[in-house]
Design a protein around this motif. Structure first.
Motif, PDB file in Angstrom:
ATOM      1  N   ALA A   1       1.577   2.305   3.476  1.00  0.00           N
ATOM      2  CA  ALA A   1       0.954   3.525   2.957  1.00  0.00           C
ATOM      3  C   ALA A   1      -0.616   3.239   2.989  1.00  0.00           C
ATOM      4  O   ALA A   1      -1.412   4.259   2.851  1.00  0.00           O
ATOM      5  CB  ALA A   1       1.816   4.087   1.838  1.00  0.00           C
ATOM      6  N   ARG A   2      -0.875   2.229   1.780  1.00  0.00           N
ATOM      7  CA  ARG A   2      -2.171   1.949   1.488  1.00  0.00           C
ATOM      8  C   ARG A   2      -3.198   1.749   2.795  1.00  0.00           C
ATOM      9  O   ARG A   2      -4.429   2.149   2.851  1.00  0.00           O
ATOM     10  CB  ARG A   2      -2.327   0.867   0.658  1.00  0.00           C
ATOM     11  N   HIS A   3      -2.626   1.151   3.789  1.00  0.00           N
ATOM     12  CA  HIS A   3      -3.359   0.782   5.056  1.00  0.00           C
ATOM     13  C   HIS A   3      -3.844   2.111   5.764  1.00  0.00           C
ATOM     14  O   HIS A   3      -4.847   2.377   6.102  1.00  0.00           O
ATOM     15  CB  HIS A   3      -2.546  -0.042   5.771  1.00  0.00           C
ATOM     16  N   LEU A   4      -2.900   2.982   5.701  1.00  0.00           N
ATOM     17  CA  LEU A   4      -2.986   4.411   6.525  1.00  0.00           C
ATOM     18  C   LEU A   4      -4.117   5.187   5.320  1.00  0.00           C
ATOM     19  O   LEU A   4      -5.162   5.655   6.050  1.00  0.00           O
ATOM     20  CB  LEU A   4      -1.599   4.976   6.511  1.00  0.00           C
TER      21      LEU A   4
ATOM     22  N   GLU B   1      13.178   2.902 -12.283  1.00  0.00           N
ATOM     23  CA  GLU B   1      12.568   3.991 -11.760  1.00  0.00           C
ATOM     24  C   GLU B   1      11.008   3.691 -11.463  1.00  0.00           C
ATOM     25  O   GLU B   1      10.740   4.342 -10.583  1.00  0.00           O
ATOM     26  CB  GLU B   1      12.338   4.763 -12.910  1.00  0.00           C
ATOM     27  N   LYS B   2      10.305   2.458 -11.686  1.00  0.00           N
ATOM     28  CA  LYS B   2       9.148   2.244 -11.402  1.00  0.00           C
ATOM     29  C   LYS B   2       9.033   1.942 -10.110  1.00  0.00           C
ATOM     30  O   LYS B   2       7.768   1.956  -9.336  1.00  0.00           O
ATOM     31  CB  LYS B   2       8.512   1.220 -12.394  1.00  0.00           C
ATOM     32  N   TYR B   3       9.879   1.462  -9.351  1.00  0.00           N
ATOM     33  CA  TYR B   3       9.922   1.087  -7.923  1.00  0.00           C
ATOM     34  C   TYR B   3       9.679   2.268  -7.173  1.00  0.00           C
ATOM     35  O   TYR B   3       9.181   2.341  -6.224  1.00  0.00           O
ATOM     36  CB  TYR B   3      11.487   0.206  -7.700  1.00  0.00           C
ATOM     37  N   MET B   4      10.711   3.117  -7.591  1.00  0.00           N
ATOM     38  CA  MET B   4      10.764   4.513  -6.833  1.00  0.00           C
ATOM     39  C   MET B   4       9.484   5.026  -6.862  1.00  0.00           C
ATOM     40  O   MET B   4       8.803   5.849  -5.994  1.00  0.00           O
ATOM     41  CB  MET B   4      12.080   5.364  -7.243  1.00  0.00           C
ATOM     42  N   GLU B   5       8.871   5.121  -8.255  1.00  0.00           N
ATOM     43  CA  GLU B   5       7.594   5.805  -8.478  1.00  0.00           C
ATOM     44  C   GLU B   5       6.284   5.328  -7.723  1.00  0.00           C
ATOM     45  O   GLU B   5       5.648   5.945  -7.238  1.00  0.00           O
ATOM     46  CB  GLU B   5       7.234   5.511 -10.061  1.00  0.00           C
TER      47      GLU B   5
ATOM     48  N   GLU C   1       4.338   7.726  -5.305  1.00  0.00           N
ATOM     49  CA  GLU C   1       2.890   7.873  -5.557  1.00  0.00           C
ATOM     50  C   GLU C   1       2.243   7.390  -4.301  1.00  0.00           C
ATOM     51  O   GLU C   1       1.347   8.199  -4.084  1.00  0.00           O
ATOM     52  CB  GLU C   1       2.410   7.109  -6.846  1.00  0.00           C
ATOM     53  N   SER C   2       2.458   6.440  -3.757  1.00  0.00           N
ATOM     54  CA  SER C   2       1.835   5.811  -2.479  1.00  0.00           C
ATOM     55  C   SER C   2       1.920   6.802  -1.420  1.00  0.00           C
ATOM     56  O   SER C   2       0.727   7.126  -0.670  1.00  0.00           O
ATOM     57  CB  SER C   2       2.124   4.510  -2.082  1.00  0.00           C
ATOM     58  N   THR C   3       2.945   7.515  -1.453  1.00  0.00           N
ATOM     59  CA  THR C   3       3.078   8.596  -0.249  1.00  0.00           C
ATOM     60  C   THR C   3       2.321  10.013  -0.765  1.00  0.00           C
ATOM     61  O   THR C   3       1.631  10.362   0.103  1.00  0.00           O
ATOM     62  CB  THR C   3       4.413   9.170  -0.072  1.00  0.00           C
ATOM     63  N   LEU C   4       2.232  10.364  -1.989  1.00  0.00           N
ATOM     64  CA  LEU C   4       1.664  11.612  -2.391  1.00  0.00           C
ATOM     65  C   LEU C   4       0.097  11.292  -2.330  1.00  0.00           C
ATOM     66  O   LEU C   4      -0.568  11.980  -1.991  1.00  0.00           O
ATOM     67  CB  LEU C   4       1.879  11.848  -3.635  1.00  0.00           C
ATOM     68  N   SER C   5      -0.378  10.135  -2.580  1.00  0.00           N
ATOM     69  CA  SER C   5      -1.656   9.649  -2.607  1.00  0.00           C
ATOM     70  C   SER C   5      -2.306   9.501  -1.150  1.00  0.00           C
ATOM     71  O   SER C   5      -3.402  10.207  -0.756  1.00  0.00           O
ATOM     72  CB  SER C   5      -1.856   8.123  -3.337  1.00  0.00           C
ATOM     73  N   LEU C   6      -1.264   9.510  -0.057  1.00  0.00           N
ATOM     74  CA  LEU C   6      -1.661   9.242   1.199  1.00  0.00           C
ATOM     75  C   LEU C   6      -1.887  10.696   1.896  1.00  0.00           C
ATOM     76  O   LEU C   6      -2.959  10.998   2.342  1.00  0.00           O
ATOM     77  CB  LEU C   6      -0.656   8.686   2.073  1.00  0.00           C
ATOM     78  N   LEU C   7      -0.858  11.716   1.477  1.00  0.00           N
ATOM     79  CA  LEU C   7      -0.919  12.935   2.006  1.00  0.00           C
ATOM     80  C   LEU C   7      -1.977  13.830   1.427  1.00  0.00           C
ATOM     81  O   LEU C   7      -2.231  14.878   1.866  1.00  0.00           O
ATOM     82  CB  LEU C   7       0.507  13.524   1.781  1.00  0.00           C
TER      83      LEU C   7
END
Length: 860
Positions: free
Chosen positions: A258-261, A311-315, A319-325
């Protein structure tokens, strides 16, 4: 595995090489590939997943394409011979077809081709095996030379094994060496060799190692490598890790991708513009879509396992997904609005936002998603609302200019267009994704709390009500297709269908409907096309009938709930509503009366007009089934309009020929005549439902259709083997109301309903169930009413109101026969009184099989 030595490894390699060589010899020697047939038969018998293998599917397709025509031809010949009596038996047919197929030229050519292919494949496997063995041996020797320290010399498997993923582990030294070789500063050949080793290694060893953080950095940087083969291998490793590792490990792989994208889209290296469209066959775009697709596949699978981890793993994943989108280019960038953002690529691959639906399904993850959206990534919601608003403005402008809007949801592209998307098609895919995402978001209270949203292109803010009004307007402003045309499409992505799905879900959610749907603004938006038709205003709507049917469907769902019905009757502020204030009732009732009298010129001659009539009749039924709803409808005389329409149809239905006995009823009646009968039944059912209230029963009596309505009800109940609980409850209410009037009781008796009820009761009391085999005497019931008779008992109690008893029993004498036949079945209420209650003779007592049970039932 801890005692697995290099000698054991050499022995296994030798055995594998010999096995491949023996397979090669077998293929060379075996005529007609009997060896392959034996292997396949053995696998089919022992492996339950045999038919799911890609190779087996390919082989089946290959055989079908090669000798399928021969099999079909021989089968047809043999079947025709069977029909003429020359041969018989299924086994004979199979044996003959198999024999002829094996003797055919096509079969011989196919086997020869398969044999040659197998020879090439096994030869390639042997060569590949030798190459891999030599490469692994060289790499292992290099590792031993470079690692001179003797502090790690225990006898565990990761210190002695090679890089073969099937039975080895990787040591920390090997992993560290791998990290160094994958550093972007290394030569291309070194990195490629290291990557090859990485692909063969177990992902769990890699992700668990101390070297993984550095390795992840190198892999993330290498994903941007211009060499497509190189980045493709990294994606293969990622995919392998996703499928075979637990969530606590794969989250790091996911966030890396996700961060690469995200960095790729922010870097400005690409120049994909919406206006230029998207050519999927382009190498760069194809690579990008593969990365996004891998991301999306993991998004759909992750929720099934992340609840078992912190929960921190799911977060991190969320967060990486919402940041990308939420990636946005610099506003100073001249082409910023026209550049394709990541959300467009995700919309192409997951157009209905299934990923968001899965993420918000459970409270555990929904809380995290909505919290992050509220605090940091609200721009994602703003962009989705803006996309819906833009598409609506586009449709509205086209409608006002009386020009046709392209319906991208139903387009049939040519072969040349299959690999590319135009700019408007990309915008439409994002619009569909936005509607599905927002529809899911509004179901939840925390999601509704994200509104109102402030858009840069609009002065005011957009509230939940504004968004629902926008959705509702899309039903009649967007392109439409008739229902018959839509039936041919399994997946319909038209705006109206998407909005209908969202609104129907809202109607089913009580809390959501009360906060979102039950407002005057939404009802006014729904009734806009209806009001336009009533006032004679010019209507720019594609497929007007389909739009009206959809509107009626939502109104009926609203009217079915007490709060929704109150909104339709009194408006949003019931307490402050005035008598002269306009509500939805006049519009709905007046329109229903007009369509019943065919008084709408735009709808005259339409094939689907009866469906429109039925849909709005059903909305009215939902209103007059209650006392307060009926009170509002009485001044409009709707019952008279329905009765008038029914009388017209009954005259037409008398001309319909009676179906021939023994023939298919649907085939013996023309479609037009069948439609007449169906419409007559719909009108009768609408009239019958007036009897759900006392005043409605009086209105039904005034129309003169009481007997016909009761006959229709009894006929419908006789045809239906079972009814749902809601429908059965409605029937009980109607029957009870009918029995409260003398004319209703007489109508029930003349229709045969009471006779059927008494006959069913007698069968339960005296005959029992014929299909139950008696193995032991039936126990004496101790319940007040036997469970099998309870339904009939309640039906009789509801039926025998004072007016019904007076009408059915007055001026009638008891039969009081001297002899009662055992086969004599009661036919009415007076017979039940004579046979079960007033047992004043031996003949009556002896005529009962279950005297005590039946007499106690009668007394109760």
């Amino acid at each position: 595995m801890s005692h697995f030595t290099s000698e054991d490894e050499a022995l296994l390699q030798s055995m594998l090489r010999q096995l491949l060589q023996s397979v090669k010899e077998k293929i060379t020697e075996a005529p007609s590939a009997e060896c392959a047939e034996e292997i396949l038969l053995h696998l089919e018998e022992t492996d339950e997943n045999f038919h799911n293998y890609e190779f087996v599917k390919y082989l089946r397709q290959y055989i079908n394409n090669t000798v399928g025509s021969v099999i079909e031809e021989e089968t047809e010949k043999r079947t025709s011979a069977q029909n003429q009596g020359e041969v018989s038996g299924y086994d004979t047919l199979v044996h003959h077809v198999t024999k002829k197929t094996r003797e055919s030229k096509e079969y011989r050519e196919m086997m020869h081709a398969l044999k040659n292919v197998m020879m090439v494949v096994v030869e390639s496997l042997i060569n590949k095996f030798e190459e891999d063995r030599m490469r692994n041996k060289e790499l292992d020797n290099k590792t031993k030379k470079e690692c001179q320290s003797d502090y790690y010399t225990d006898n565990c498997s990761d210190s002695d094994s090679s890089f073969n993923q099937s039975y080895t582990f990787m040591s920390q030294e090997q992993l560290q060496l791998l990290v160094e070789k994958l550093d972007p500063i290394q030569p291309k050949e070194v990195r490629q060799e290291a990557l090859q080793t990485l692909c063969f290694a177990p992902p769990s060893d890699i992700l668990n190692s101390e070297s993984w953080p550095n390795l992840r950095k190198h892999l993330t940087m290498s994903l941007s490598d211009p060499d497509a083969t190189f980045s493709e291998k990294i994606l293969r490793f990622y995919a392998k890790a996703f499928s075979s590792s637990p969530f606590n490990m794969t989250r790091e792989v996911y966030t890396s991708l996700a961060r690469h994208l995200e960095s790729y889209f922010l870097s400005g290296e690409y120049s994909f513009r919406i206006s230029a469209g998207l050519d999927v066959s382009n190498t760069d775009i194809n690579r990008l879509l593969k990365k996004v697709r891998l991301l999306n596949e993991y998004q759909k699978e992750a929720p099934s396992s992340w609840i078992r981890h912190p929960e921190k793993y799911m977060e991190e994943v969320v967060e990486s997904t919402l940041s990308l989108l939420s990636v946005k280019h610099e506003p100073n960038h001249p082409a910023s609005p026209d550049l394709l953002s990541p959300i467009y690529f995700l919309a192409l691959l997951d157009i209905k936002a299934v990923w968001f639906k899965k993420w918000t399904h459970a409270y555990y993850s929904r809380t995290v998603v909505l919290r992050l959206l509220e605090k940091k990534y609200k721009s994602l919601i703003n962009a989705a609302v803006q996309q819906c608003l833009d598409y609506f403005e586009f449709c509205k402008t086209a409608v006002n200019k009386n020009s046709r809007v392209n319906d991208f949801s139903q387009q049939h592209c040519s072969d040349k267009q299959n690999f590319s998307y135009t700019g408007p098609e990309l915008q439409y895919a994002y619009f569909v994704h936005s509607v599905c995402l927002l529809g899911r978001l509004l179901i939840y209270r925390q999601g509704r709390n994200l509104f109102p949203v402030q858009l840069k292109s609009k002065k005011g803010s957009i509230s939940v009500t504004d968004l629902l009004v926008l959705f509702t307007q899309l039903i009649y402003y967007s392109p439409r297709y008739p229902k018959a045309a839509l039936a041919a499409h399994t997946d319909n992505y038209s705006p109206a269908s998407l909005v209908m799905e969202v609104l129907q879900v809202f109607c089913d959610q009580t809390g959501c409907a009360a906060e979102c749907l039950y407002t005057d603004a939404v009802i006014d938006a729904l009734l806009h096309p209806v009001q336009s038709l009533l006032s004679g205003t010019e209507v720019y709507i594609n497929c007007l009938e389909t739009t009206l049917i959809d509107v009626a469907g939502i109104l009926a769902r609203i009217a079915a709930v007490e709060e929704g019905l109150s909104l339709l009757l009194y408006g949003e502020n019931e307490k402050t509503a005035k008598e002269d204030s306009p509500t939805a009732v006049p519009v709905i009732v007046q329109f229903t009366k007009k369509v019943l009298h065919d008084d709408i010129s735009l709808l005259s001659g339409s094939e689907t007009l009866p469906v429109v009539k039925g849909a709005f009749l059903f909305v009215c039924r939902q209103m007059y089934r209650t006392c307060e709803g009926l009170q509002m409808l009485i001044p409009y005389g709707l019952h008279e309009s329905i009765a008038e329409a029914w009388k017209k149809m009954s005259l037409l239905s008398e001309r319909v020929p009676t179906p021939v006995t023994g023939a298919d009823s649907t085939s013996s009646i023309s479609p037009e005549s069948n439609n007449i009968l169906l419409w007559e039944e719909t009108l009768l059912e609408a009239l019958l439902n007036f009897s759900a209230t006392p005043k409605g029963l009086f209105l039904l009596h005034s129309t003169g259709a009481m007997n016909d309505a009761v006959n229709f009800m009894f006929s419908s109940l006789s045809k239906k083997l079972q009814t749902n609980e809601y429908e059965e409850s409605g029937n009980r209410v109607i029957i009870t109301q009918m029995a409260t009037t003398p004319i209703g009781a007489v109508a029930l008796q003349s229709s045969g309903f009471i006779k059927a009820l008494v006959t069913e009761l007698w069968a339960l009391l005296e005959c029992g169930k014929d299909d139950v085999r008696i193995t032991q005497p039936k126990s004496t019931p101790v319940d007040p009413i036997d469970q099998s008779c309870q339904k009939s008992f309640l039906s009789l109690i509801n039926l025998l109101t004072y007016p019904a008893v007076l009408e059915l029993l007055s001026k009638q004498d008891l039969p009081n026969k001297t002899i009662y036949s055992l086969r004599e079945v009661p036919a009415d209420i007076i017979d039940i009184v004579d046979r079960l209650i007033i047992l004043n003779s031996e003949a009556k007592i002896h005529s009962l099989f279950n005297y005590e049970q039946s007499h106690i039932f009668g007394l109760r």
